[in-house]
Design an enzyme around this catalytic site. Structure first.
Site, short mmCIF file in Angstrom:
data_model
loop_
_atom_site.label_atom_id
_atom_site.label_comp_id
_atom_site.label_asym_id
_atom_site.label_seq_id
_atom_site.Cartn_x
_atom_site.Cartn_y
_atom_site.Cartn_z
NE ARG A 26 39.65 -22.51 -13.82
CZ ARG A 26 39.58 -21.91 -13.26
NH1 ARG A 26 39.22 -22.18 -12.10
NH2 ARG A 26 39.26 -20.58 -13.04
CB ILE A 85 50.76 -18.60 -15.21
CG1 ILE A 85 52.07 -18.41 -16.23
CG2 ILE A 85 49.63 -18.45 -15.55
CD1 ILE A 85 52.38 -16.28 -15.63
CG ASP A 121 48.57 -22.63 -22.52
OD1 ASP A 121 48.19 -22.64 -21.50
OD2 ASP A 121 47.25 -21.67 -23.07
CB CYS A 141 40.79 -27.36 -13.15
SG CYS A 141 42.95 -26.12 -13.20
C1 UD1 Z 1 44.22 -18.47 -19.62
C2 UD1 Z 1 43.98 -19.48 -21.12
C3 UD1 Z 1 45.32 -20.66 -20.53
C4 UD1 Z 1 46.61 -20.37 -20.40
C5 UD1 Z 1 46.35 -19.17 -19.42
C6 UD1 Z 1 47.85 -18.47 -19.07
C7 UD1 Z 1 41.47 -19.23 -21.91
C8 UD1 Z 1 40.37 -19.52 -22.04
N1 UD1 Z 1 42.59 -20.32 -21.93
O1 UD1 Z 1 43.62 -19.20 -18.75
O2 UD1 Z 1 45.44 -21.41 -21.34
O3 UD1 Z 1 47.23 -21.48 -19.45
O4 UD1 Z 1 45.48 -18.10 -19.80
O5 UD1 Z 1 48.06 -18.16 -20.29
O6 UD1 Z 1 42.51 -18.34 -22.64
N2 UD1 Z 1 44.05 -15.99 -11.87
C9 UD1 Z 1 43.63 -15.33 -10.34
N3 UD1 Z 1 42.33 -14.98 -9.58
C10 UD1 Z 1 41.42 -14.42 -11.31
C11 UD1 Z 1 42.25 -15.21 -11.85
C12 UD1 Z 1 43.78 -15.90 -12.17
O7 UD1 Z 1 44.82 -14.96 -9.14
O8 UD1 Z 1 40.40 -14.57 -10.52
C13 UD1 Z 1 45.08 -16.02 -11.07
C14 UD1 Z 1 45.12 -17.48 -12.11
O9 UD1 Z 1 45.57 -18.34 -10.91
C15 UD1 Z 1 46.78 -17.75 -12.10
C16 UD1 Z 1 47.68 -16.58 -12.91
O10 UD1 Z 1 46.24 -15.68 -12.24
O11 UD1 Z 1 47.97 -18.27 -11.42
C17 UD1 Z 1 46.68 -16.38 -14.76
O12 UD1 Z 1 45.45 -16.57 -15.05
P1 UD1 Z 1 44.60 -16.67 -15.63
O13 UD1 Z 1 45.54 -16.05 -17.11
O14 UD1 Z 1 43.61 -16.72 -15.28
O15 UD1 Z 1 44.54 -17.86 -16.81
P2 UD1 Z 1 43.14 -18.13 -17.34
O16 UD1 Z 1 42.87 -16.78 -18.08
O17 UD1 Z 1 42.06 -19.21 -16.70
#
Ligand code: UD1
Length: 419
Positions: free
Chosen positions: A93, A328, A306, A117
Site C-alpha cells: 500500500r 487506528i 503496529d 487490505c
Molecule cells: C502507516 C504505516 C503503518 C502504520 C500506520 C499507522 C507506513 C508505510 N505504514 O500506514 O505501518 O500501521 O501508518 O501508524 O508508514 N485514513 C483515511 N484516509 C486516508 C488515509 C488514512 O481515512 O486518506 C485512515 C486509515 O484508514 C486509518 C488511519 O487513517 O484508519 C491512519 O492510517 P495511516 O496513518 O494513513 O496509515 P498508513 O499511512 O497507511
C-alpha cells in the site's frame, strides 16, 4: 512456500542489533523521485517491501545499485514512465507514496488505487483532497488515480485524521510546489521526521518537525544526498516483547529509545526491569510471568498500532485481565482467533480485545495474515509449550530482516522449512 517451525519454551537471552526502519526507508526511497541527482541511503533493511519499492521505481525508469555495505544508491532523477502499476501497488500500500513526488516533479501521475487490505478498508481520500487543494486535478478511473497539475501551489492543509503516509505524500509534493504549504494535524511519527531530515538535506525547506504543524516552503529543485535511515522502533519493540513473553533478558542495540517511550512504558508495567542507554535498551524479565497491561493504540507519541498484536500475545499469557483497544484500524485482529487456538482466552468486542491471561499456551499450526499479526504469532509460539508452525512467512519478510536468524541468536528454537 516456507513455514516457520518454533519449539517454544526457551527464555530469550543475548544481544541483537535493530535494522533500519522499514517505514522510514520506503518514503525516503520514493523521495528520490523529487531529486535531480542520485540518493545514497545507508542503514536500509533487506525486506521484501524495500525490494518492491525498488522494483516500482525501476518500472518507472529509475536505476539503483545495492552496494556491498548494504547501502542503496538510487537514481530516480529522470523517470520515463509516470505510472505505478496495479501489479506492484497491490502488494504494498505504501506505493501510494509515488503520487506526491511524481506529480510535483512531472505535473502528472497515474497511480493504481491501493484498495483495502487485511487490516481494513484504508482509503486514500486525505492524500487526494490535499493534492486537490494544492491545485491538482484528480480523476479516478478503472482503479487508477489520474493526477495532473499545471502547477502545484502551496496551500493550507488541515487533515481531519492523522495519517502517516498522507502527511508524507503532501510534504513531498509541497517541497517542489510554488509557495508555502502548511500542514495542520500532521503525523509526528519518527519516520515522518526522518523523511523531513532527508528532504532538508536534499535542499527542501521544511520546519515544524516533531510537531503537528509543518511548514514547507517550495523550492525550485532538490539535489542528491547521502542519508542514514533511523532504526526500526517496531522491530526493536517486537524483540523486547519476545524477551518479556519468554521471561528472558536481552539487549536491543542500534535504537533510539526516545522514539519508543510508550512501548517501553508498557513493558515496565509488565514488571520487566528496563535499562535505557543512549542507543540501546536492556529488558530483564528474570524468568517471571509478565503482568497484564491495558493498551489503547493511537497516533505517535502514543502507543503504536503496529505493536498492538505483539501485546495481545503477551497479555494472553500474562497474570491478570486486560483490554486492548485498537483506534487506528477497524479490522486489525486476525491474530486473535489464531492465538485462541493455542489455548488463550481472548474475546473480541468491537474494537477491543478482552483478555484473561492463561498460565501457558500450547503449540499449534497457525496461519499468518498480515505483517504484525504474524509477528504476534511468532511471539506466542516462542512462549508456548510444544511445537508451533506458522504458514505464509512472506508476511514477516515484508517487515522483519533475518527474523529467524535474530531469534536464533537469542536462543530461540526456530527454523524456516520448505513445504
Ligand atoms: C502507516 C504505516 C503503518 C502504520 C500506520 C499507522 C507506513 C508505510 N505504514 O500506514 O505501518 O500501521 O501508518 O501508524 O508508514 N485514513 C483515511 N484516509 C486516508 C488515509 C488514512 O481515512 O486518506 C485512515 C486509515 O484508514 C486509518 C488511519 O487513517 O484508519 C491512519 O492510517 P495511516 O496513518 O494513513 O496509515 P498508513 O499511512 O497507511
Amino acid at each position: 512456500m516456507y513455514k516457520l517451525v518454533i519449539r517454544g519454551g526457551n527464555s530469550l537471552i543475548g544481544n541483537i542489533r535493530t535494522s533500519g526502519s522499514k517505514n522510514a526507508t520506503l518514503p525516503i526511497l520514493f523521495s528520490s523521485i523529487l531529486a535531480d541527482e542520485p540518493l545514497k541511503l545507508t542503514n536500509t533493511p533487506q525486506l521484501t517491501d524495500v525490494s518492491t519499492t525498488l522494483r516500482l521505481l525501476m518500472d518507472m525508469g529509475a536505476n539503483f545499485i545495492l552496494e556491498e555495505d548494504g547501502s542503496i544508491l538510487v537514481d530516480a532523477s529522470n523517470l520515463n514512465n509516470l505510472v505505478a502499476d496495479y501489479s506492484l501497488v497491490k502488494t504494498m500500500r505504501a506505493s501510494i507514496l509515488t503520487l506526491g513526488p511524481t506529480l510535483a516533479k512531472y505535473k502528472k501521475a497515474k497511480i493504481s488505487l491501493p484498495g483495502g487490505c487485511a487490516i481494513g478498508t484504508r482509503p486514500v481520500d486525505l492524500h487526494l483532497n490535499a493534492l486537490e487543494k494544492m491545485g491538482a486535478k484528480i480523476k479516478l478511473n478503472n482503479g487508477y488515480i489520474y493526477a495532473s497539475a499545471k502547477e502545484l501551489k502551496g496551500a493550507q492543509i488541515n487533515f481531519d485524521l492523522v495519517s502517516v503516509t498522507a502527511t508524507e505524500n503532501i510534504i513531498m509534493a509541497a517541497t517542489l510546489a510554488n509557495g508555502i504549504t502548511t500542514i495542520s494535524n500532521a503525523a509526528q511519527e519518527p519516520e515522518v521526521t526522518d523523511l523531513i531530515h532527508c528532504l532538508n538535506k536534499m535542499g527542501a525547506k521544511i520546519t515544524g518537525e516533531n510537531s503537528s504543524t509543518l511548514i514547507i516552503e517550495g523550492v525550485g529543485r532538490l539535489s542528491g544526498t547521502e542519508y542514514n535511515i533511523c532504526p526500526d522502533r517496531i522491530e526493536a519493540g517486537t524483540y523486547l516483547v519476545a524477551a518479556a513473553i519468554t521471561g528472558g533478558c536481552i539487549t536491543v542495540n542500534n535504537i533510539e529509545p526516545d522514539s519508543m517511550r510508550s512501548v517501553i512504558g508498557k513493558l515496565i508495567e509488565t514488571g520487566a526491569d528496563i535499562q535505557t542507554n543512549k542507543n540501546s535498551v536492556k529488558l530483564d524479565m528474570k524468568g517471571r510471568r509478565p503482568q497484564a497491561v491495558d493498551i489503547r493504540t493511537s497516533a505517535y507519541p502514543n502507543f503504536p498500532t503496529d505493536m498492538q498484536a505483539q501485546f495481545v500475545a503477551l497479555n494472553s499469557i500474562a497474570k491478570g485481565s486486560s483490554t486492548i483497544i485498537e483506534t487506528i484500524f477497524e479490522n486489525r485482529f486476525m491474530h486473535v482467533p489464531e492465538i485462541n487456538r493455542m489455548g488463550a482466552n481472548l474475546k473480541l468486542e468491537g474494537n477491543t480485545v478482552v483478555c484473561k491471561g492463561v498460565k501457558s499456551l500450547k503449540g499449534a499450526n497457525l496461519m499468518a495474515t498480515d505483517l504484525r499479526a504474524s509477528a504476534s504469532l511468532v511471539l506466542a509460539g516462542l512462549a508456548a509449550e510444544g511445537s508451533t508452525t506458522i504458514e505464509r512467512v512472506y508476511h514477516l519478510d515484508r517487515g522483519y530482516e533475518m527474523i529467524e536468524e535474530k531469534f536464533k541468536m537469542l536462543g530461540a528454537d526456530i527454523d524456516r522449512v520448505q513445504h
